[in-house]
Scaffold this motif. Structure first.
Motif, PDB file in Angstrom:
ATOM      1  N   LEU A 109     -17.563  94.708-119.809  1.00  0.00           N
ATOM      2  CA  LEU A 109     -16.925  93.109-118.689  1.00  0.00           C
ATOM      3  C   LEU A 109     -16.266  91.348-118.468  1.00  0.00           C
ATOM      4  O   LEU A 109     -15.084  91.227-118.073  1.00  0.00           O
ATOM      5  CB  LEU A 109     -18.063  93.189-118.011  1.00  0.00           C
ATOM      6  CG  LEU A 109     -18.750  93.809-116.838  1.00  0.00           C
ATOM      7  CD1 LEU A 109     -20.276  94.512-117.260  1.00  0.00           C
ATOM      8  CD2 LEU A 109     -18.039  94.641-116.151  1.00  0.00           C
ATOM      9  N   ALA A 110     -16.511  91.050-119.640  1.00  0.00           N
ATOM     10  CA  ALA A 110     -15.887  90.002-119.757  1.00  0.00           C
ATOM     11  C   ALA A 110     -15.171  90.016-120.933  1.00  0.00           C
ATOM     12  O   ALA A 110     -13.891  88.937-119.497  1.00  0.00           O
ATOM     13  CB  ALA A 110     -16.761  89.217-120.747  1.00  0.00           C
ATOM     14  N   ALA A 111     -14.577  91.111-121.335  1.00  0.00           N
ATOM     15  CA  ALA A 111     -12.451  91.821-121.616  1.00  0.00           C
ATOM     16  C   ALA A 111     -12.679  91.566-119.712  1.00  0.00           C
ATOM     17  O   ALA A 111     -10.418  92.321-120.277  1.00  0.00           O
ATOM     18  CB  ALA A 111     -12.978  92.965-122.466  1.00  0.00           C
ATOM     19  N   GLY A 112     -12.490  92.460-119.028  1.00  0.00           N
ATOM     20  CA  GLY A 112     -12.531  92.464-117.509  1.00  0.00           C
ATOM     21  C   GLY A 112     -11.514  94.230-117.364  1.00  0.00           C
ATOM     22  O   GLY A 112     -11.379  94.990-116.753  1.00  0.00           O
ATOM     23  N   TYR A 113     -12.543  94.631-118.045  1.00  0.00           N
ATOM     24  CA  TYR A 113     -12.642  95.906-117.524  1.00  0.00           C
ATOM     25  C   TYR A 113     -14.656  96.755-116.514  1.00  0.00           C
ATOM     26  O   TYR A 113     -14.618  96.043-116.740  1.00  0.00           O
ATOM     27  CB  TYR A 113     -13.291  97.189-118.905  1.00  0.00           C
ATOM     28  CG  TYR A 113     -11.733  96.844-120.354  1.00  0.00           C
ATOM     29  CD1 TYR A 113     -11.193  97.774-120.241  1.00  0.00           C
ATOM     30  CD2 TYR A 113     -11.614  96.281-120.979  1.00  0.00           C
ATOM     31  CE1 TYR A 113     -10.220  98.459-121.121  1.00  0.00           C
ATOM     32  CE2 TYR A 113     -11.243  96.498-122.238  1.00  0.00           C
ATOM     33  CZ  TYR A 113     -10.549  97.133-121.879  1.00  0.00           C
ATOM     34  OH  TYR A 113      -9.310  97.711-122.813  1.00  0.00           O
ATOM     35  N   ASP A 114     -14.260  97.662-116.195  1.00  0.00           N
ATOM     36  CA  ASP A 114     -14.565  98.186-115.130  1.00  0.00           C
ATOM     37  C   ASP A 114     -15.713  98.524-116.306  1.00  0.00           C
ATOM     38  O   ASP A 114     -15.948  99.359-116.988  1.00  0.00           O
ATOM     39  CB  ASP A 114     -14.469  98.707-113.933  1.00  0.00           C
ATOM     40  CG  ASP A 114     -13.074  97.904-113.108  1.00  0.00           C
ATOM     41  OD1 ASP A 114     -14.082  96.998-112.312  1.00  0.00           O
ATOM     42  OD2 ASP A 114     -12.250  99.259-112.375  1.00  0.00           O
ATOM     43  N   VAL A 115     -17.260  98.774-116.291  1.00  0.00           N
ATOM     44  CA  VAL A 115     -17.987  99.323-116.905  1.00  0.00           C
ATOM     45  C   VAL A 115     -19.056 100.675-115.808  1.00  0.00           C
ATOM     46  O   VAL A 115     -19.883  99.924-114.621  1.00  0.00           O
ATOM     47  CB  VAL A 115     -19.028  98.386-117.366  1.00  0.00           C
ATOM     48  CG1 VAL A 115     -20.497  98.849-118.147  1.00  0.00           C
ATOM     49  CG2 VAL A 115     -18.138  97.695-118.640  1.00  0.00           C
TER      50      VAL A 115
END
Length: 175
Positions: A109-115
């Motif tokens: 999430l911090a890296a910009g991915y949706d989880v």
């Protein structure tokens, strides 16, 4: 979308205090079947164990990434494999929810991915601690769901050959 199977190893799955090992195996197996039916990329990340990874038989065949710590993001070869697929949604499942699933989800999430975390393909140490981890993931922007909810959101027509394969896989969730 890509699937992350984390620490789904025989000796670790057996430690789940929330979902039974049989439930985790079935649910992860269904996700594995769906990855193959829908050509969804996936990775298998494991903790080092005496005698080798010992990945559960229900997962699709793949080389496992063996990492040193509690989070998949700490493993550079694994990160490179994730980045190579250029898909921004990660479905993360594994044992334990409070360790590998939590830290991998928060870092993603911090890296910009949706989880997305399917709870029936994961297991925690206790209900209390697993629920705390899942709340943390949701508060950070992740989605918590089930394998059935996830898969039926991807395939809506069960009359096609692909849809029939998916619904057949989903029937395995009932045991």
């Amino acid at each position: 979308m890509q699937i992350v199977f984390a620490d789904l190893q025989d000796s670790i799955v057996a430690l789940s205090g929330t979902n039974s090992p049989a439930t985790i195996r079935r649910s992860s197996g269904v996700l594995g079947q769906v990855t193959q039916t829908l050509n969804i990329p996936f990775t298998v990340s494991v903790a080092p164990r005496p005698g080798g990874p010992g990945v559960i038989a229900e997962l699709p065949d793949a080389s496992a990434f063996v990492r040193d710590g509690p989070c998949c993001w700490d493993d550079q070869p694994w990160c490179a494999a994730i980045a190579a697929h250029a898909r921004r949604t990660l479905v993360i499942c594994g044992v334990t929810s409070e360790i590998v699933v939590l830290h991998t989800a928060l870092d993603a999430l911090a890296a910009g991915y949706d989880v997305i975390v399917p709870v029936d393909a994961s297991g925690g140490l206790s209900e209390r601690t697993e629920n705390a981890a899942l709340r943390q993931i949701e508060k950070a922007g992740g989605t918590v769901t089930s394998v059935a909810g996830l898969v039926t959101g991807m395939v809506r027509d069960f009359t096609t050959p692909t849809g029939r394969n998916v619904i057949t896989a989903l029937h395995h969730l009932a045991g």
